[in-house]
Design a protein around this motif. Structure first.
Motif, PDB file in Angstrom:
ATOM      1  N   GLY A  76      12.116  -2.733   6.986  1.00 51.07           N
ATOM      2  CA  GLY A  76      10.933  -2.763   5.874  1.00 51.07           C
ATOM      3  C   GLY A  76       9.735  -3.773   6.132  1.00 51.07           C
ATOM      4  N   ALA A  77       8.791  -3.819   5.372  1.00 50.87           N
ATOM      5  CA  ALA A  77       7.935  -4.511   5.409  1.00 50.87           C
ATOM      6  C   ALA A  77       8.340  -5.993   5.351  1.00 50.87           C
ATOM      7  CB  ALA A  77       6.777  -4.208   4.450  1.00 50.87           C
ATOM      8  N   SER A  78       9.307  -6.014   4.368  1.00 48.67           N
ATOM      9  CA  SER A  78       9.716  -7.489   4.162  1.00 48.67           C
ATOM     10  C   SER A  78      10.234  -8.340   5.174  1.00 48.67           C
ATOM     11  CB  SER A  78      10.925  -7.579   3.025  1.00 48.67           C
ATOM     12  OG  SER A  78      10.167  -6.798   1.719  1.00 48.67           O
ATOM     13  N   PHE A  81       7.667 -10.041   7.043  1.00 51.54           N
ATOM     14  CA  PHE A  81       7.082 -11.596   6.594  1.00 51.54           C
ATOM     15  C   PHE A  81       7.600 -12.723   7.559  1.00 51.54           C
ATOM     16  CE2 PHE A  81       7.270  -9.371   1.833  1.00 51.54           C
ATOM     17  CZ  PHE A  81       6.224  -8.664   2.237  1.00 51.54           C
ATOM     18  N   TRP A 103       3.483  -9.840  -2.878  1.00 52.15           N
ATOM     19  CA  TRP A 103       3.854  -9.672  -1.547  1.00 52.15           C
ATOM     20  C   TRP A 103       3.427 -10.515  -0.486  1.00 52.15           C
ATOM     21  CZ3 TRP A 103       7.892  -6.747  -1.598  1.00 52.15           C
ATOM     22  CH2 TRP A 103       8.007  -5.495  -2.699  1.00 52.15           C
ATOM     23  N   VAL A 149      -3.100  -9.235   2.515  1.00 55.76           N
ATOM     24  CA  VAL A 149      -2.442  -7.966   1.951  1.00 55.76           C
ATOM     25  C   VAL A 149      -3.647  -7.001   1.721  1.00 55.76           C
ATOM     26  CG1 VAL A 149      -0.931  -6.783   0.665  1.00 55.76           C
ATOM     27  CG2 VAL A 149      -0.499  -9.303   1.324  1.00 55.76           C
ATOM     28  N   ASP A 172      -0.943  -6.870   5.967  1.00 54.90           N
ATOM     29  CA  ASP A 172      -0.068  -6.197   5.427  1.00 54.90           C
ATOM     30  C   ASP A 172      -0.567  -5.037   4.954  1.00 54.90           C
ATOM     31  OD1 ASP A 172       1.955  -4.833   3.822  1.00 54.90           O
ATOM     32  OD2 ASP A 172       2.789  -6.684   2.828  1.00 54.90           O
ATOM     33  N   SER A 174       0.730  -2.196   3.861  1.00 53.36           N
ATOM     34  CA  SER A 174       1.931  -1.105   3.448  1.00 53.36           C
ATOM     35  C   SER A 174       1.422  -0.042   2.415  1.00 53.36           C
ATOM     36  CB  SER A 174       2.937  -1.930   2.631  1.00 53.36           C
ATOM     37  OG  SER A 174       3.745  -2.852   3.690  1.00 53.36           O
ATOM     38  N   SER A 175       0.558  -0.520   1.338  1.00 49.98           N
ATOM     39  CA  SER A 175       0.141   0.519   0.373  1.00 49.98           C
ATOM     40  C   SER A 175      -1.130   0.965   0.614  1.00 49.98           C
ATOM     41  CB  SER A 175       0.358  -0.110  -1.012  1.00 49.98           C
ATOM     42  OG  SER A 175      -0.173  -1.474  -0.934  1.00 49.98           O
ATOM     43  N   GLN A 195       6.816   3.707   3.156  1.00 45.99           N
ATOM     44  CA  GLN A 195       7.291   4.612   1.924  1.00 45.99           C
ATOM     45  C   GLN A 195       5.937   4.736   0.920  1.00 45.99           C
ATOM     46  OE1 GLN A 195       8.328   1.576   2.691  1.00 45.99           O
ATOM     47  NE2 GLN A 195       9.015   0.328   1.124  1.00 45.99           N
ATOM     48  N   LYS A 196       4.996   4.083   1.164  1.00 39.84           N
ATOM     49  CA  LYS A 196       3.716   4.037   0.320  1.00 39.84           C
ATOM     50  C   LYS A 196       2.761   5.314   0.563  1.00 39.84           C
ATOM     51  CE  LYS A 196       5.361   0.109  -1.854  1.00 39.84           C
ATOM     52  NZ  LYS A 196       5.722  -1.068  -0.933  1.00 39.84           N
TER      53      LYS A 196
HETATM   54  C1  LIG Z   1       6.206  -2.280  -1.188  1.00 36.44           C
HETATM   55  C2  LIG Z   1       5.391  -3.498  -0.351  1.00 36.44           C
HETATM   56  C3  LIG Z   1       5.994  -4.347   0.530  1.00 36.44           C
HETATM   57  C4  LIG Z   1       7.651  -4.309   0.796  1.00 36.44           C
HETATM   58  O1  LIG Z   1       7.896  -3.358   1.325  1.00 36.44           O
HETATM   59  P1  LIG Z   1       9.642  -3.350   1.852  1.00 36.44           P
HETATM   60  O2  LIG Z   1       9.489  -2.076   2.616  1.00 36.44           O
HETATM   61  O3  LIG Z   1      10.365  -2.849   0.755  1.00 36.44           O
HETATM   62  O4  LIG Z   1      10.068  -4.464   2.410  1.00 36.44           O
HETATM   63  C5  LIG Z   1       5.450  -5.285   1.047  1.00 36.44           C
HETATM   64  N1  LIG Z   1       4.113  -5.273   0.890  1.00 36.44           N
HETATM   65  C6  LIG Z   1       3.385  -4.385   0.410  1.00 36.44           C
HETATM   66  C7  LIG Z   1       1.835  -4.420   0.179  1.00 36.44           C
HETATM   67  C8  LIG Z   1       3.995  -3.405  -0.633  1.00 36.44           C
HETATM   68  O5  LIG Z   1       3.194  -2.549  -1.211  1.00 36.44           O
END
Ligand SMILES: *Cc1c(COP(=O)(O)O)cnc(C)c1O
Length: 359
Positions: A76-78, A81, A103, A149, A172, A174-175, A195-196
């Motif tokens: 995961g994104a976590s 970190f 995040w 982020v 980051d 992710s979204s 997953q976003k």
């Molecule tokens: C959802 C999210 C995360 C966490 O992602 P995981 O895959 O659950 O670790 C980290 N950063 C952002 C910006 C997110 O939206």
């Protein structure tokens, strides 16, 4: 197939229905091989082709220069970190961070475990309702990078343009990855949980500049070293096969629909519909300051928590799912990533007007 509802979930989130239908077939029988996609060896020639295509589509869609590696990792994104400071900092070194939400805060915590985080800016005191402009902070001269982020999923804020810095950027995404174009050359590293916007949970995309791969201290274990995965084309161990495959299908869908530039235009239209609805009345109040508003996650409040609960329940009964805000700020949140259909936004706006009238 049963009728699909409008899924405003922040993540895992809605995916293109064509992608899901293709995956449903391929899971049972991939390319008429008589076995399913997730049953095949990751070293089979079929799966290697899937992974190579996914990588090259990511490179093409995001215009990634050849001196960057594209990795598909797990955790995961976590996990990033920690992996970012493990590989790019190490003990005694420092990275600067913009604290614009949950995040970012979690990333700062990990950086302080491994090395040292300089918090150059924080919007925590205003419940993370904005992101900083370039002149609102300064980065320590001995920092290795500026970490931020790009889209704050929980608070509904987004950098309208990427920060400018003489340090390399680490982000980051992710979204909001693939929701708009950006210039990779400013970045040392970009990562995103899939997953976003681009796939299922279980896959994390990492894009890292070649020269940074040599920085990792010897004390970092094998699996947590970017060069381990870069050297083996993300096949050092079993990669997240299903996630890679779906990311590839989503990329094909993106390409067919005009790529990230076309997505940005549609995303702006979708978000504008919702923000206009929010701004046209005092009943709905946007959480984010206007200049920081996210195109991906639209956060808003109603006059009372009771009305918010009723709003979410009635919306859900009408087929608008996942509108409850994150527990840390309450209220409502409509996540409208790339694959979320425009009609769903139009219909939600109609519902919002009707709800206000009857409240
Ligand atoms: C959802 C999210 C995360 C966490 O992602 P995981 O895959 O659950 O670790 C980290 N950063 C952002 C910006 C997110 O939206």
């Amino acid at each position: 197939m049963p009728e699909r509802i409008y899924n405003f979930s922040p993540g895992p989130a809605t995916l293109p229905v064509d992608v899901l239908a293709q995956a449903a077939k391929d899971i049972v029988n991939f390319n008429d091989k008589g076995i399913g996609l997730i049953e095949m060896s990751h070293r089979s020639k079929e799966f290697m082709a899937v992974a190579e295509e996914a990588e090259s589509l990511v490179r093409e869609l995001l215009n990634i220069p050849s001196n960057y590696k594209i990795l598909f990792l797990q955790g995961g994104a976590s996990s990033q970190f920690a992996m970012v400071p493990m590989n790019l900092l190490g003990p005694g070194k420092k990275g600067s961070y913009l604290n614009t939400g949950t995040w970012a805060k979690k990333a700062i915590k990990e950086a302080n475990i491994i090395a040292s985080a300089h918090v150059a800016y924080s919007s925590e005191e205003s419940t993370f309702n904005h992101v900083p402009g370039d002149s609102d902070y300064s980065v320590d001269s001995d920092s290795e990078y500026l970490y931020f982020v790009s889209n704050n999923t929980i608070y509904g804020t987004q950098f309208q343009s990427m920060p400018k810095s003489d340090k390399m950027l680490v982000c980051d995404m992710s979204s909001d990855i693939m929701s708009r174009p950006f210039d990779m050359n400013q970045f040392g590293l970009v990562f995103a949980g899939a997953q976003k916007n681009i796939g299922p949970a279980g896959g994390t995309l990492v894009i890292v500049r070649d020269d940074l791969l040599d920085r990792t201290p010897d004390t970092v274990p094998t699996m947590f070293r970017y060069n381990t995965h870069a050297d083996k084309g993300s096949m050092f161990n079993t990669p997240p096969c299903f996630a890679i495959y779906i990311i590839g299908l989503v990329c094909k869908w993106l390409k067919k629909n005009g790529g990230v530039t076309a997505m940005e235009k549609i995303n702006k239209e979708k978000a504008a519909l919702l923000y206009q609805a929010i701004d046209s009345t005092d009943f709905y109040r946007g959480h984010a300051q206007k200049s920081s508003r996210s195109l991906m996650n639209v956060t808003f409040n109603l006059p009372t928590p009771e009305l918010e609960a009723r709003f979410v329940a009635e919306a859900s009964a009408k087929g608008f799912d996942g509108l409850k805000g994150h527990r840390s700020i309450g209220g409502c949140r409509a996540s409208i990533y790339n694959a979320f259909p425009q009609q769903g936004v139009v219909d939600l706006v109609d519902f919002m007007k009707e709800f206000e009238k009857n409240a």
